[in-house]
Enzyme design. Sequence first.
Site, short mmCIF file in Angstrom:
data_model
loop_
_atom_site.label_atom_id
_atom_site.label_comp_id
_atom_site.label_asym_id
_atom_site.label_seq_id
_atom_site.Cartn_x
_atom_site.Cartn_y
_atom_site.Cartn_z
N ARG A 64 0.69 -1.09 -0.18
CA ARG A 64 -0.16 -0.18 0.09
C ARG A 64 1.17 1.35 0.07
NH1 ARG A 64 -3.38 2.14 4.57
NH2 ARG A 64 -5.34 3.13 3.77
N ALA A 70 -7.25 7.36 0.19
CA ALA A 70 -6.65 5.51 0.11
C ALA A 70 -7.72 5.03 1.01
CB ALA A 70 -5.40 5.64 0.27
N SER A 71 -8.46 4.28 0.71
CA SER A 71 -9.69 3.75 1.89
C SER A 71 -9.34 2.37 2.47
CB SER A 71 -10.68 3.28 0.90
OG SER A 71 -11.81 3.58 -0.78
N GLN A 72 -10.09 2.17 3.71
CA GLN A 72 -9.47 1.55 4.14
C GLN A 72 -9.61 -0.08 4.34
OE1 GLN A 72 -12.84 1.85 8.08
NE2 GLN A 72 -10.99 -0.17 9.03
N PRO A 73 -7.66 -0.82 4.38
CA PRO A 73 -7.86 -1.88 3.53
C PRO A 73 -9.45 -2.98 3.93
CG PRO A 73 -5.70 -0.94 4.75
CD PRO A 73 -7.20 -0.06 5.19
#
Length: 375
Positions: free
Chosen positions: A31, A85-88
């Site tokens: 990421r 960046a969205s939450q994994p």
Amino acid sequence: MLPPHQKLVARLERAGVLPRHWRTAFTRVERHHFLPDRITAPDGEVVDRSQDPKRWLDLAYDDIPIITQLDDGTEDGSGYPTSSASQPTIVADMLSRLDVLPGMRVLEVGTGTGYNSALLCELLGEENVTTIEVDADLAEQARERLLGTGLAPLVVTGDGARGWPARAPFDRVICTAAVQRVPYAWVAQTKPGGRILTPWGTAFHNGVLADLRVGTDGTARGHFEGDVAFMWVRDQRAPRRVVQTHVRPEEQSFTTSNTKLHPYEPIHDFDASFAIGLRMPTVLNRVEFDSGDTQHFTVHLVDPGTGSWASWHIDPEQRSPGHEVHQHGPRALFTELADAYEWWRGAGKPAHTRLGLTVSAERQEAWLNDPRSPV
Ligand SMILES: C[S@@+](CC[C@H](N)C(=O)[O-])C[C@H]1O[C@@H](n2cnc3c(N)ncnc32)[C@H](O)[C@@H]1O
């Protein structure tokens, strides 16, 4: 000690959101390669990689959304998040719900950092991934970062609401920004039997996931699921500062009434609030606390289109005759909310997963249990 990247993958596995066939992609795609040097955590902490590389890396692998752009990249805004960046956990959960298999062709709307696109490329092959980003700078950065990790999907700069007909039909469309209206182009560009997965909400409630299957009749249908609050696609953003703009009781006429209904029931309850939003989709609710006090507050309901508003004052000591409500404008918004809440209770307090959506060329329509029972 596991490196932070492997720790995150292990965490997703433990949480049960990482199906076996996604494991290799999540293990390969790191990421931090997709994040800019300056990032913002959801609590507002800003970290510059050059000043605190350890904290930057820790945040990159925390299971949190990382805000990567404010105010559409302008310098003079109020600090409103416009890309992330969205939450994994959410990324993994959405990809597993998408039910996508190697070889399928996917359209992603909302490239953002490019992290999600990279995961799709690893599973499907880069030639099968098309991703669209409305912000030209973000699209360019994502292209570069993807290339930096050896991946070259088609990254289009443009409005994802139009889809990308040149590469249609797709097996799957996944949007990583929230919509209030599903663009019909997505339906038209998906194969019959294919799926569309998008965060969906109303001005009242953001939101859930709409998981739609495209039929041979040119419509898409499916249930709502999940509990996600994504940023809105650019042209469907809710207006801001609606209370300051519309609620001016000193100079506007209003009616006064009392109610025993406490906002906790219709607004705090996730399913009630979602269902009410389906009945009054353009209405926003905003809570204002009295200064230094969480017990005394006002819930404002505002319909920007008609300028109607309702203000519902909560004073815990004031049990009789009830909470005071002021209403202004052509729509009696509190009365509408109370009616919508009664409708939801009368329907047996359905969970949001019992509600669904049909999208045709002409309109989108929400329903309860079955497409033949419109809300
Ligand atoms: C939550 S971020 C996407 C996260 C991304 N998938 C990732 O992996 O980093 C939402 C993105 O949608 C983009 N967006 C908003 N409206 C859009 C539109 N109409 N078409 C394409 N992208 C849009 C925003 O600029 C933002 O970058």
